[in-house]
Design an enzyme around this catalytic site. Sequence first.
Site, short mmCIF file in Angstrom:
data_model
loop_
_atom_site.label_atom_id
_atom_site.label_comp_id
_atom_site.label_asym_id
_atom_site.label_seq_id
_atom_site.Cartn_x
_atom_site.Cartn_y
_atom_site.Cartn_z
N TYR A 35 1.04 -1.21 0.07
CA TYR A 35 0.00 -0.12 -0.10
C TYR A 35 0.91 1.22 -0.07
O TYR A 35 2.19 1.22 0.25
CB TYR A 35 -0.95 0.12 1.16
N GLU A 60 12.70 3.23 14.06
CA GLU A 60 11.99 4.23 13.66
C GLU A 60 10.71 4.20 14.34
O GLU A 60 10.66 3.79 15.45
CB GLU A 60 11.50 4.12 12.05
N LEU A 120 11.13 1.62 7.00
CA LEU A 120 10.50 2.21 5.65
C LEU A 120 11.28 3.46 4.88
O LEU A 120 11.58 4.38 5.93
CB LEU A 120 9.08 2.31 5.94
C1 LIG Z 1 6.64 2.50 9.66
C2 LIG Z 1 6.86 3.80 8.81
N1 LIG Z 1 7.93 4.44 8.74
C3 LIG Z 1 7.92 5.50 8.17
C4 LIG Z 1 6.84 6.08 7.53
C5 LIG Z 1 6.96 7.64 6.74
O1 LIG Z 1 6.95 7.43 5.40
P1 LIG Z 1 6.47 8.62 4.42
O2 LIG Z 1 7.33 9.67 4.91
O3 LIG Z 1 6.89 8.04 3.03
O4 LIG Z 1 4.88 8.65 4.66
C6 LIG Z 1 5.71 5.55 7.56
C7 LIG Z 1 4.34 6.11 6.97
O5 LIG Z 1 3.32 5.58 6.88
C8 LIG Z 1 5.68 4.08 8.39
O6 LIG Z 1 4.46 3.60 8.56
#
Ligand SMILES: Cc1ncc(COP(=O)(O)O)c(C=O)c1O
Length: 289
Positions: free
Chosen positions: A31, A179, A203
């Site tokens: 997703y 994170e 991520l």
């Molecule tokens: C586990 C995790 N880490 C980092 C992020 C940040 O990603 P982004 O900046 O692309 O929204 C998200 C966003 O949903 C996340 O679920």
Amino acid sequence: MKVIWNDQIVDRSEVKIDMEDRGYQFADGIYDVVRAYNGHFFTLDEHVDRFFSGMSKIDLEAPFTKDELKSRLKELIEINKIETGNVYFQITRGIASPRDHIFPDPTDVPPVFTASTTVVPRNQVKMTKGITASIVPDTRWLHCDIKSVSLLGNILAKHTAHKKGFDEAVLHRDGIVTECSSSNMWMVKDGTVYTHPDGNLILPGITKIVLLKAAEKAGIPVKEETFTLEDLKQADEAFSSSTTVEAMPIIEIDGVAVGQGKRGPVVEKLQQHFVAEIEAQCGSLTVTN
Ligand SMILES: Cc1ncc(COP(=O)(O)O)c(C=O)c1O
């Protein structure tokens, strides 16, 4: 409200998700969430690239090109008249019966794609005041770089923090901060910003990419290096980042103030540069946001 269901834009009520959809049974899908401001997508290319990269990591063949996906998503926010809000989109490996761990032959089983929109204004009060967090062990799998629809590890961590009255969970593996449960994690020490390097343990956030560029523009030194829970205790500032929260100050961790216990000057500067980037892509935020 209209949504995308496979290759059509339909009313939300028309969507039928099969009980043997592999997304439903195995969380076998990918997703993403992309944000729009003033009716224009922000960093759409990056989100779509990550979505395609996720599909290829799980050997799921896309039923559309990147350009086809982007124009479909644009059509959806126009139809739903989304000014400032989010689009959630996901793809699963389709409906295969009987249930079997082995992938079905993709020529027989097409993937199932869905996308929906929500109106989500920018929460400027929170971005100024900051949020609280709690330290929670990172018990997720070892492919956290894949934006999989299987978020059980993430939601359990968030729930643990919420039960104790905190807003977010800061995750760690053996004392190394990875994170947060739904965002990337950052700390500031002596003017330098630290965040976990990309790899299989976090991520690769799109907001992270924008913030790294913002830091460069602002002349703020950044190290994509691991830091420990001990380092975090000594930090001058901490913040999280994601598509929906942008750069969010974390002012307290498990009841203990981070630095001065309020938004610090480094995150504030990064927020200003972040807004400038939004405005460059989507127009002025002053009127509607
Ligand atoms: C586990 C995790 N880490 C980092 C992020 C940040 O990603 P982004 O900046 O692309 O929204 C998200 C966003 O949903 C996340 O679920």
